[in-house]
Design a protein around this motif. Structure first.
Motif, PDB file in Angstrom:
ATOM      1  N   UNK A 175       0.818  -1.217   0.000  1.00 25.45           N
ATOM      2  CA  UNK A 175       0.000   0.000   0.000  1.00 25.45           C
ATOM      3  C   UNK A 175       0.852   1.268   0.000  1.00 25.45           C
ATOM      4  N   UNK A 176       2.121   1.136  -0.330  1.00 19.96           N
ATOM      5  CA  UNK A 176       3.039   2.288  -0.349  1.00 19.96           C
ATOM      6  C   UNK A 176       2.608   3.263  -1.452  1.00 19.96           C
ATOM      7  N   UNK A 177       2.192   4.482  -1.102  1.00 16.69           N
ATOM      8  CA  UNK A 177       1.594   5.390  -2.089  1.00 16.69           C
ATOM      9  C   UNK A 177       2.547   5.817  -3.203  1.00 16.69           C
ATOM     10  N   UNK A 178       3.797   6.151  -2.864  1.00 13.52           N
ATOM     11  CA  UNK A 178       4.685   6.760  -3.844  1.00 13.52           C
ATOM     12  C   UNK A 178       5.353   5.774  -4.789  1.00 13.52           C
ATOM     13  N   UNK A 179       5.208   4.481  -4.543  1.00 15.32           N
ATOM     14  CA  UNK A 179       5.843   3.505  -5.444  1.00 15.32           C
ATOM     15  C   UNK A 179       4.851   2.435  -5.894  1.00 15.32           C
ATOM     16  N   UNK A 180       4.423   1.578  -4.981  1.00 20.61           N
ATOM     17  CA  UNK A 180       3.548   0.472  -5.375  1.00 20.61           C
ATOM     18  C   UNK A 180       2.220   0.962  -5.941  1.00 20.61           C
ATOM     19  N   UNK A 181       1.534   1.821  -5.210  1.00 20.17           N
ATOM     20  CA  UNK A 181       0.209   2.279  -5.644  1.00 20.17           C
ATOM     21  C   UNK A 181       0.309   3.156  -6.891  1.00 20.17           C
ATOM     22  N   UNK A 182       1.264   4.074  -6.920  1.00 13.78           N
ATOM     23  CA  UNK A 182       1.385   4.997  -8.054  1.00 13.78           C
ATOM     24  C   UNK A 182       1.794   4.292  -9.341  1.00 13.78           C
ATOM     25  N   UNK A 183       2.285   3.069  -9.231  1.00 15.38           N
ATOM     26  CA  UNK A 183       2.626   2.286 -10.423  1.00 15.38           C
ATOM     27  C   UNK A 183       1.422   2.144 -11.353  1.00 15.38           C
ATOM     28  N   UNK A 184       0.234   2.116 -10.786  1.00 18.35           N
ATOM     29  CA  UNK A 184      -0.974   1.823 -11.571  1.00 18.35           C
ATOM     30  C   UNK A 184      -1.804   3.064 -11.886  1.00 18.35           C
ATOM     31  N   UNK A 185      -1.214   4.238 -11.713  1.00 16.01           N
ATOM     32  CA  UNK A 185      -1.951   5.469 -11.993  1.00 16.01           C
ATOM     33  C   UNK A 185      -2.145   5.705 -13.489  1.00 16.01           C
ATOM     34  N   UNK A 186      -1.284   5.125 -14.326  1.00 12.34           N
ATOM     35  CA  UNK A 186      -1.365   5.397 -15.758  1.00 12.34           C
ATOM     36  C   UNK A 186      -1.374   4.102 -16.571  1.00 12.34           C
ATOM     37  N   UNK A 187      -2.242   3.182 -16.203  1.00  8.35           N
ATOM     38  CA  UNK A 187      -2.332   1.933 -16.952  1.00  8.35           C
ATOM     39  C   UNK A 187      -2.796   2.164 -18.393  1.00  8.35           C
ATOM     40  N   UNK A 188      -3.633   3.177 -18.606  1.00  4.60           N
ATOM     41  CA  UNK A 188      -4.096   3.480 -19.965  1.00  4.60           C
ATOM     42  C   UNK A 188      -2.902   3.833 -20.851  1.00  4.60           C
ATOM     43  N   UNK A 189      -1.996   4.681 -20.322  1.00  2.32           N
ATOM     44  CA  UNK A 189      -0.802   5.055 -21.078  1.00  2.32           C
ATOM     45  C   UNK A 189       0.085   3.861 -21.355  1.00  2.32           C
ATOM     46  N   UNK A 190       0.175   2.946 -20.394  1.00  4.17           N
ATOM     47  CA  UNK A 190       1.004   1.755 -20.577  1.00  4.17           C
ATOM     48  C   UNK A 190       0.429   0.851 -21.667  1.00  4.17           C
ATOM     49  N   UNK A 191      -0.906   0.658 -21.669  1.00  5.03           N
ATOM     50  CA  UNK A 191      -1.527  -0.184 -22.685  1.00  5.03           C
ATOM     51  C   UNK A 191      -1.387   0.423 -24.083  1.00  5.03           C
ATOM     52  N   UNK A 192      -1.376   1.742 -24.174  1.00  8.83           N
ATOM     53  CA  UNK A 192      -1.267   2.389 -25.478  1.00  8.83           C
ATOM     54  C   UNK A 192       0.183   2.506 -25.952  1.00  8.83           C
ATOM     55  N   UNK A 193       1.119   2.283 -25.082  1.00  4.75           N
ATOM     56  CA  UNK A 193       2.531   2.398 -25.416  1.00  4.75           C
ATOM     57  C   UNK A 193       3.018   1.117 -26.100  1.00  4.75           C
ATOM     58  N   UNK A 194       3.766   1.260 -27.179  1.00  2.00           N
ATOM     59  CA  UNK A 194       4.231   0.103 -27.945  1.00  2.00           C
ATOM     60  C   UNK A 194       5.518  -0.489 -27.388  1.00  2.00           C
TER      61      UNK A 194
END
Length: 288
Positions: free
Chosen positions: A124-143
């Motif tokens: 539940x670490x906010x600045x690393x573990x949790x923030x990893x998933x803040x931009x999943x949309x960008x990750x899926x769109x990235x080649x």
């Protein structure tokens, strides 16, 4: 598509709230662990009121009503069990009593039972573990081939442990807690796995909790831990485990068997295959 009934609409509406606000549950649990609430309840004999918890954790009285709301969220989530005194007369209101559940018992720091609070705090670490998933949309769109963690933080978790001492400590403490918990069960339920071995290489074994447990249970097995320098440098000297600084992608020292505990979870398929090949090479070579 057929129109939904009123019941279906309300069910969907409720589920959207449940999923959309699910992060509040993990945030509330993180808060409870940071405040030491499971430990406070445990120190009260396993059950406590909000007032008891407030006193034990040193919270100011002005936060009492908010503490009750926090405990309500965690009780509904199954982290704590809540009840009112059975001796109350009908219509009489009493202070809610909170008790530990199997989950929260693992978060109580009493020096006796397994303490998984470090692992929970890493999850539940906010600045690393949790923030990893803040931009999943960008990750899926990235080649590209970067993992969500690498896209969010610019590096892998293992490189970050070298750059960020706080994250390195959090990772090491979590791994120690997890290893201590798992090995207590594994050595009771699956000890036959280690019979007949004379040497074992714990690949990515951190501070050596797993290797030390195996060494205590099977003194004839020479246990070695392979990990990065920033991990090995902070490992305690248990006297029965050898530590080797190295890169599991490059080479793994020879042994009768290689142990991989949660190591492959952090890598993509190609990386996992490479690690397994290094393990195969290590086992194929005659142990030193």
């Amino acid at each position: 598509m057929a129109d939904m009934t009123t019941e279906e609409k309300l069910q969907g509406y409720a589920e959207l709230h449940n999923y959309g606000l699910a992060h509040l549950k993990s945030s509330a649990l993180n808060c409870a662990v940071e405040l030491g609430i499971p430990t406070a309840i445990n120190s009260c004999g396993g059950e406590a009121t909000a007032v008891d918890i407030m006193k034990k954790t040193g919270l100011v009285p002005a936060k009492l009503s908010h503490l009750r709301r926090l405990m309500r969220v965690l009780a509904v989530s199954g982290i704590f069990h809540e009840s009112t005194p059975s001796s109350l007369a009908v219509g009489e209101q009493g202070e809610t009593i909170y008790r530990l559940t199997p989950a929260s018992r693992l978060l109580a720091r009493d020096g006796k039972s397994s303490d998984m609070s470090a692992l929970l705090l890493l999850f539940t670490r906010p600045d690393t573990t949790v923030s990893t998933f803040f931009n999943l949309v960008g990750w899926f769109r990235d080649a590209g081939t970067k993992t969500p963690f690498e896209m969010a933080h610019g590096m892998s978790p293992w490189i970050l442990t070298k750059m960020d001492a706080s994250y390195n400590d959090a990772m090491n403490h979590a791994c120690v807690a997890d290893s201590d918990f798992i090995m207590d069960i594994a050595l009771k339920e699956a000890s036959g796995l280690f019979q007949g071995l004379s040497s074992l290489m714990d690949v990515g074994g951190g501070h050596g909790m797993v290797a030390a447990a195996i060494s205590r249970a099977f003194p004839q097995v020479k246990c070695t831990v392979l990990d990065l320098e920033q991990v090995i440098s902070k490992a305690p000297d248990c006297g029965t485990v050898q530590f080797v600084v190295g890169d599991m992608f490059s080479s793994i020292p020879p042994a009768d068997a290689c142990l991989l505990k949660a190591v492959l979870n952090s890598w993509d398929d190609d990386s996992c295959v490479k690690i397994l090949r290094r393990c195969k090479d290590a086992v194929a070579e005659p142990p030193i």
